[in-house]
Design an enzyme around this catalytic site. Structure first.
Site, PDB file in Angstrom:
ATOM      1  CB  SER A  78      -0.945   0.193   1.299  1.00 22.52           C
ATOM      2  OG  SER A  78      -1.383   0.850   1.239  1.00 22.52           O
ATOM      3  CG  ASP A 102       8.925   5.224 -11.047  1.00 23.40           C
ATOM      4  OD1 ASP A 102       8.860   3.782 -11.294  1.00 23.40           O
ATOM      5  OD2 ASP A 102       7.298   5.500 -11.375  1.00 23.40           O
ATOM      6  CE  LYS A 108      -5.875  -2.553  -0.954  1.00 23.75           C
ATOM      7  NZ  LYS A 108      -5.436  -1.017  -1.475  1.00 23.75           N
TER       8      LYS A 108
END
Length: 470
Positions: A289, A300, A314
């Protein structure tokens, strides 16, 4: 878009529903005024009546409605849930990492609720509760054979009230009367490792954790620390606002995460023009999560690498809704999946997880896994000639501790002699009977052995990443 017309405002949460549901409050969501037809409502009434009239159980309509909606939300997806008042209360407390109780961590081991952690500065610590204590009753109600949820319901309660806890310790029972207080779960640990590498472990993204990490970073700044290992292994999630604030300490100017609803999107951005830290983020299969939002944003934006194993996966969003109240239904809530999220690069975590840049398995204790080493409960004593799985469990431990060359499951001569030598070495009466005290000492020594054998390969690799620059 105008989100206020004819709509009810509710809080959005991102949750992981594995062992604990941990919400991530973020935006506002909208619900339209679309209701079932009269014909559909009549059908629901008749089905409820069939269940009430024909089933052997004596259920009220209130009972049946609870069952119906529990099944409904469970059928929507694995994260949606119909929550009774106590469930909703527990859920809300988990949002802030704060509750009223005594300050212990517990888990179920065999038939017992065992204390696995006692927080500093709490009523439990002050009363003298210890790790390893078995909670056998609370307020006179037995907890033997019960679940951790059963224990939590009895132990937690209103601040200032007293709970009476019965403890089993070393074969003796003790009673503690403990006054409940507000407990704030500590979630941030930090230290400085070799080569001036900072280490931060975050166990949950609870309310205010970003402020705690900000203080840690201030301490690191004083020491000139730029390389940081950020450990979110076993971190199941938390508040979206907190993970966004956390990302802003490290992520360069630009997107952090995008929440995609059915009809609109919300993008959270960093305004950090000059990121000054380089991160190695440690993950495992229980990182989920909000943890995945953090890890993927770091990955990224190239301000760090992810080291460890693939995360849980999740990536959906739930909303917590207060349900309408009636004379018999008050404080009920529903958690419903309403959106998904994507990372700065457009990667959808859901069902895929965060893929580490450097994969490192945490397998240094693989040979001692629960599928290989039996549990030694230390509840029954064994003498020469006895054969039992508990004997086998003790033999396995004595083997790794260097007292045996193999295991058979029987108290044979070799085992009796090994037990005698172990007892003598540990200042116990050396008579070769595998009694409860000896078994507990074997468990204790084996735990120490495991600790000495354990090598945190993931942490070691993160340290090497900074030392070698790769």
């Amino acid at each position: 878009m105008n989100r206020n017309k004819k709509f009810k405002v509710i809080a959005i949460v991102i949750v992981l529903s594995l062992l604990i549901s941990v919400p991530v409050y973020s935006q506002f969501f909208i619900i339209s005024n679309d209701y079932p037809t009269d014909q559909q409502m009549e059908y629901i009434k008749k089905v409820l009546q069939v269940a009430k009239d024909y089933h052997i159980g004596k259920y009220s309509y209130d009972d049946l409605i609870d069952m119906m909606f529990a099944g409904l939300f469970k059928s929507l997806d694995k994260y949606s849930e119909y929550m009774k008042p106590q469930q909703a209360k527990d859920f809300t407390e988990s949002v802030n990492g704060e509750f009223s109780g005594i300050g212990v961590q517990i888990e179920k081991q065999d038939d017992y609720i065992v204390i696995t952690g006692v927080f500093d500065g709490t009523p439990a610590k002050e009363a003298g509760l210890k790790v390893g204590d078995k909670i056998i009753a609370a307020d006179g109600k037995s907890l033997v054979g019960k679940t951790t949820d059963d224990a939590v319901k009895l132990i937690r309660g209103q601040e200032g009230t007293t709970v009476v806890i019965d403890i089993l310790r070393d074969g003796k029972t003790y009673r503690f009367s403990i006054v409940r207080r507000k407990i704030k779960i500590p979630v941030v640990e930090y230290k400085v490792l070799e080569n001036n590498i900072g280490y931060i472990k975050l166990t949950q993204f609870t309310q205010g954790c970003s402020d705690e990490v900000k203080k840690v970073l201030s301490e690191f700044d004083k020491k000139g620390i730029k390389n940081i290992i950020f450990d979110i292994r076993n971190n199941r999630g938390g508040l979206l606002d907190e993970v966004v604030k956390m990302c802003k300490f490290f992520v360069p100017e630009g997107p952090i995460v995008t929440i995609e609803y059915n009809t609109f999107k919300d993008e959270y951005k960093s305004d950090n023009k000059n990121p000054k830290y380089r991160l190695a983020v440690l993950t495992n299969e229980s990182s989920a999560s909000a943890s995945e939002i953090f890890a993927q944003a770091i990955k990224d934006t190239k301000v760090g690498v992810v080291i460890g194993t693939k995360t849980y996966g999740k990536g959906t969003v739930q909303t917590m809704i207060y349900l309408p109240e009636t004379d018999t239904k008050k404080g009920y809530m529903a958690k419903v999946t309403v959106a998904k999220y994507k990372s700065p690069s457009g990667y959808y975590v859901d069902g895929k997880g965060v893929i580490p840049d450097i994969e490192v398995q945490d397998d240094s204790l693989a040979q001692f896994g629960p599928d290989k080493i039996l549990s030694l409960s230390a509840t029954k004593k064994f003498k020469k000639g006895d054969m039992d799985l508990e004997v086998l469990a003790a033999q396995q431990r004595l083997y790794y501790l260097g007292y045996l060359k193999n295991w058979t499951g029987r108290m044979d001569d070799e085992t009796v002699n090994a037990v005698k030598k172990f007892q003598k070495d540990n200042k116990l009466y050396p008579y070769g009977v595998l009694d409860i005290t000896t078994q507990k000492k074997i468990n204790e020594r084996f735990a120490e052995f495991l600790k000495s054998k354990y090598v945190d390969k993931q942490l070691q690799r993160a340290v090497r990443y900074f030392k070698e620059g790769r």
